[in-house]
Scaffold this active site. Structure first.
Site, PDB file in Angstrom:
ATOM      1  N   HIS A   8       0.828  -1.205   0.000  1.00 49.66           N
ATOM      2  CA  HIS A   8       0.000   0.000   0.000  1.00 49.66           C
ATOM      3  C   HIS A   8       0.870   1.266   0.000  1.00 49.66           C
ATOM      4  CE1 HIS A   8       0.919   1.051   4.186  1.00 49.66           C
ATOM      5  NE2 HIS A   8       0.841  -0.258   4.438  1.00 49.66           N
ATOM      6  N   GLY A   9       0.278   2.391  -0.408  1.00 46.74           N
ATOM      7  CA  GLY A   9       0.982   3.665  -0.347  1.00 46.74           C
ATOM      8  C   GLY A   9       1.152   4.127   1.094  1.00 46.74           C
ATOM      9  N   ASN A  14       2.308   5.846   8.993  1.00 45.73           N
ATOM     10  CA  ASN A  14       3.685   5.542   8.631  1.00 45.73           C
ATOM     11  C   ASN A  14       4.648   6.701   8.863  1.00 45.73           C
ATOM     12  OD1 ASN A  14       2.150   3.768   6.075  1.00 45.73           O
ATOM     13  ND2 ASN A  14       3.502   2.755   7.525  1.00 45.73           N
ATOM     14  N   GLY A  21       0.891  -1.681  13.046  1.00 45.75           N
ATOM     15  CA  GLY A  21       0.195  -2.954  12.949  1.00 45.75           C
ATOM     16  C   GLY A  21      -1.120  -2.872  12.199  1.00 45.75           C
ATOM     17  N   ARG A  57      -5.692   1.605   4.370  1.00 49.29           N
ATOM     18  CA  ARG A  57      -4.563   1.999   3.527  1.00 49.29           C
ATOM     19  C   ARG A  57      -4.345   1.023   2.374  1.00 49.29           C
ATOM     20  NH1 ARG A  57      -2.925   0.230   8.598  1.00 49.29           N
ATOM     21  NH2 ARG A  57      -1.177  -1.253   8.760  1.00 49.29           N
ATOM     22  N   GLU A  85      -1.846  -6.514   8.095  1.00 50.10           N
ATOM     23  CA  GLU A  85      -0.540  -6.459   8.726  1.00 50.10           C
ATOM     24  C   GLU A  85      -0.563  -7.269  10.017  1.00 50.10           C
ATOM     25  OE1 GLU A  85       2.571  -6.565   8.839  1.00 50.10           O
ATOM     26  OE2 GLU A  85       2.959  -4.582   7.955  1.00 50.10           O
TER      27      GLU A  85
END
Length: 272
Positions: A8-9, A14, A21, A57, A85
């Site tokens: 994902h972008g 991030n 997570g 995301r 994730e």
């Protein structure tokens, strides 16, 4: 059968330096650019089934990929919680420094990084098991198994031990019994073993897939890394599995270099 793996972008989670997570975070403006760049790169290969983690995301990135094919390819991605994730349990949203300060936990990870889980979270072993189960279910409608051999009736059951973010068993979490059901629902039931599919997920699940097929030992699990919006390709054919390339990022050539550096701090795996 070709399976494209897309991270994902970049998301808002991030860029905060925290352990993310399975927390929900939308794409940042840069993440939108990365998602659209990956979509534009994949577009010439034509309409294919798209499978995605259901976290925002990843889902947003998958939707950009589907949209790039225009009205003819506007079937929604098939969402699968098994592609989320890794769950970080009690450490979700907490600074990395707090994890480092827990000497007992860090010692456990040093001794067995593959099987140690964060409190109320998952281990890498469990992450790999649930993601691998999802991959088998993606391959099945194409008539190939995980060795790349043709198997017309190959249908893999979902991982009954997979859990949702609250730790509920898959049987009660609404996970698909097989990915065939999701593919039929969207009109994307591939029958050509030479076809293509796209899987959109996170650094952890993509590492798990690549590490599995590359035969990376558990103690080297973190050696490989991926970039937000990076694309990898695995081919299953003729009884062989071939990792064609890992983490292609050439489609980012037009992005602002001051905002994005491949392999830089925004690509750290600890933030998902």
């Amino acid at each position: 059968m070709k399976l494209y793996l897309v991270r994902h972008g970049q998301s808002t989670g991030n860029i905060g330096g925290t352990l993310m997570g399975q927390s929900d975070h939308p794409l940042t403006p840069l993440g939108e650019q990365q998602a659209r760049a990956a979509a534009a790169w994949l577009a010439p290969f034509g309409r294919m089934a798209v499978y995605s983690s259901d976290l925002p995301r990843a889902r947003a990135t998958a939707e950009r990929i589907v949209t790039a094919w225009g009205a003819a390819g506007a079937c929604p991605p098939v969402l699968d919680p098994r592609l989320r994730e890794i769950s970080l349990g009690d450490y979700e949203g907490r600074p990395w420094q707090e994890f480092e300060a827990d000497t007992d936990l860090t010692a456990a990870f040093a001794a067995d990084p593959y099987r140690t889980a964060l409190p109320n979270g998952e281990s890498l072993e469990h992450l790999e098991a649930r993601v691998h189960a999802a991959v088998l279910d993606i391959l099945a409608p194409f008539g190939v198994d995980e060795t790349g051999a043709y198997c017309g009736n190959a249908v893999s059951q979902g991982d009954a031990s997979a859990t949702d973010r609250n730790g509920a068993a898959a049987a009660g979490a609404g996970l698909p019994e097989t990915m065939d059901a999701g593919a039929v629902a969207t009109g994307l039931l591939p029958t050509d073993p030479g076809g293509c599919a796209c899987l959109v997920a996170h650094d952890g699940p993509i590492r798990a897939i690549l590490n599995h097929y590359l035969g990376v030992p558990p103690e080297k699990w973190w050696t490989l890394s991926t970039t937000h919006g990076g694309v990898s390709l695995i081919e299953f054919a003729g009884g062989c599995v071939t990792v064609r390339f890992i983490n292609a990022t050439g489609h980012f050539a037009g992005l602002d270099p001051e905002k994005y550096v491949p392999g830089g701090p925004d690509d750290e795996a600890s933030t998902g």
